[in-house]
Design an enzyme around this catalytic site. Structure first.
Site, PDB file in Angstrom:
ATOM      1  N   CYS A 160     -16.156  22.412 -18.450  1.00 30.75           N
ATOM      2  CA  CYS A 160     -15.543  21.219 -19.043  1.00 30.75           C
ATOM      3  C   CYS A 160     -14.922  20.322 -17.985  1.00 30.75           C
ATOM      4  CB  CYS A 160     -14.438  21.611 -20.030  1.00 30.75           C
ATOM      5  SG  CYS A 160     -14.913  22.722 -21.350  1.00 30.75           S
ATOM      6  N   CYS A 192     -20.038  21.502 -21.785  1.00 28.43           N
ATOM      7  CA  CYS A 192     -19.316  21.423 -23.058  1.00 28.43           C
ATOM      8  C   CYS A 192     -19.870  20.290 -23.906  1.00 28.43           C
ATOM      9  CB  CYS A 192     -17.832  21.194 -22.770  1.00 28.43           C
ATOM     10  SG  CYS A 192     -16.817  20.897 -24.229  1.00 28.43           S
ATOM     11  N   CYS A 200     -16.559  17.354 -24.304  1.00 26.92           N
ATOM     12  CA  CYS A 200     -16.167  16.404 -23.256  1.00 26.92           C
ATOM     13  C   CYS A 200     -17.344  15.878 -22.443  1.00 26.92           C
ATOM     14  CB  CYS A 200     -15.138  17.037 -22.326  1.00 26.92           C
ATOM     15  SG  CYS A 200     -15.737  18.467 -21.383  1.00 26.92           S
ATOM     16  N   CYS A 241     -10.845  17.597 -21.248  1.00 25.65           N
ATOM     17  CA  CYS A 241     -11.441  18.128 -22.477  1.00 25.65           C
ATOM     18  C   CYS A 241     -10.348  18.457 -23.505  1.00 25.65           C
ATOM     19  CB  CYS A 241     -12.257  19.384 -22.167  1.00 25.65           C
ATOM     20  SG  CYS A 241     -13.131  20.030 -23.609  1.00 25.65           S
TER      21      CYS A 241
END
Length: 362
Positions: free
Chosen positions: A41, A72, A75, A45
């Site tokens: 991430c 992810c 994000c 995030c």
């Protein structure tokens, strides 16, 4: 010499604080992976913050992918609008991770609609490694996770996707850096010496096994260096220092503070315990041949290794180096000669290069 170092907080501390604060670091494009989920991430995030011991920091998204993590979906660390080829590679990464056994290139080709040759090219362009290498990275991350959770070796091998415990043992020295049982027990049955000394560029932790020096780390806070070392090797037996080890520690400090005092290459003076993948060891060996005061670009080093398309993988190997100064990854720069990331801080990298370039009689 004035180094301009931030003595209040190390780069790693800044990154970990940014993760806790859900805020970016100006000029730093790092991402973090979560060992328990296999996802990486951005620091902004909105996901719930992971436990600190499960966080792995990476300078770039490519490094996270090369270590078996997938982006992810909240994000979007690869960008909000990924190119079609990038989206396909991400989907293949998820397929490889979800599979109980590593899919063959033919199976991946059928899933993607690409020819095997085109798939290899596109996958390497996005991830920096081949689908086969990504599958190995996935199994390595799973093995680390299972062994950390004290699973038996048989169960860990099965859950990580290895055919047997013997297969896990066969690759353990490269993928884990030690035998599986030692990793599971945080270095149990390993005998290590370590010391923390002060240099002009900060605190330095030096550790050695029976094979040689296995870690040289630099930081602003000696307690952080010690905490990281104790976490990684909490089960190891710590041996008392001796005069020979003290001399080796002193030599490391000299290489940092006044490199011209030592005229021989460190590899000729110090026993080194270097553990990594076959490719990492190739890169690290090549780094040790770069003369003091000289630099190479990632691309030039890749060409030197006979792998001109592997510049990204070379960068990842440099970032994975555990032996600051002894394996001189600070001598690798961008193609334009500019300084890129350095595990122990770009300011330290600049200072080390400046010192090596100074006249020896200065």
């Amino acid at each position: 010499m004035e180094t301009g170092l931030n003595t209040t907080m190390s780069t790693e501390q800044q990154r970990r604080q940014a993760i806790k604060d859900h805020s970016p670091l100006p000029g730093d494009n790092f991402v973090y992976g979560v060992l328990t989920t296999g996802i990486f991430c951005l620091p902004i995030c909105p996901s719930r913050r992971p436990r600190d011991e499960n966080v792995r920091l990476f300078d770039t998204p490519v490094q996270a992918i090369q270590n078996g993590y997938r982006p992810c979906r909240r994000c979007h660390p690869l960008g909000d609008i990924a190119a079609p080829s990038t989206a396909t590679v991400i989907a293949l990464c998820r397929l490889i991770e979800a599979a109980e056994r590593k899919p063959t290139l033919t199976e991946l080709s059928a899933q993607s609609g690409w020819s095997a040759h085109h798939l290899q090219r596109q996958f390497k362009a996005v991830a920096g490694i081949s689908p086969h290498q990504y599958g190995i990275a996935i199994r390595r991350r799973r093995a680390q996770q299972q062994l950390r959770y004290k699973q038996s070796l048989t169960l860990s091998a099965h859950l990580a996707g290895f055919d047997s415990t013997s297969h896990l043992h066969a690759v353990a020295g490269n993928t884990l850096g030690m035998k599986p049982g030692q990793y599971r027990q945080a270095g149990k049955d390993m005998a290590l010496r370590f010391a923390i000394a002060e240099s002009s560029l900060g605190s330095v932790l030096v550790a050695e096994s029976e094979r040689g020096i296995c870690a040289v780390t630099i930081g602003d806070d000696p307690s952080v260096l010690l905490q990281d070392f104790e976490q990684e090797f909490s089960g190891a037996t710590l041996l008392p220092g001796n005069s020979e080890f003290d001399q080796r520690v002193a030599m490391v400090i000299t290489l940092i503070d006044d490199p011209h005092q030592i005229t021989q290459a460190p590899r000729d003076l110090l026993p080194l315990d270097i553990r990594g993948t076959a490719f990492q060891q190739q890169v690290w060996a090549a780094l040790q041949t770069i003369p003091t005061g000289q630099t190479l670009s990632y691309q030039a080093l890749a060409v030197k290794l006979g792998k001109p398309t592997a510049a990204r993988a070379v960068a990842q190997a440099c970032a994975s180096n555990r032996l600051a100064v002894l394996v001189p990854c600070h001598r690798i720069v961008r193609t334009d000669g500019g300084l890129s990331g350095y595990r122990w801080g770009v300011d330290r990298k600049a200072a080390l290069l400046d010192r090596e370039r100074e006249p020896s009689d200065k």
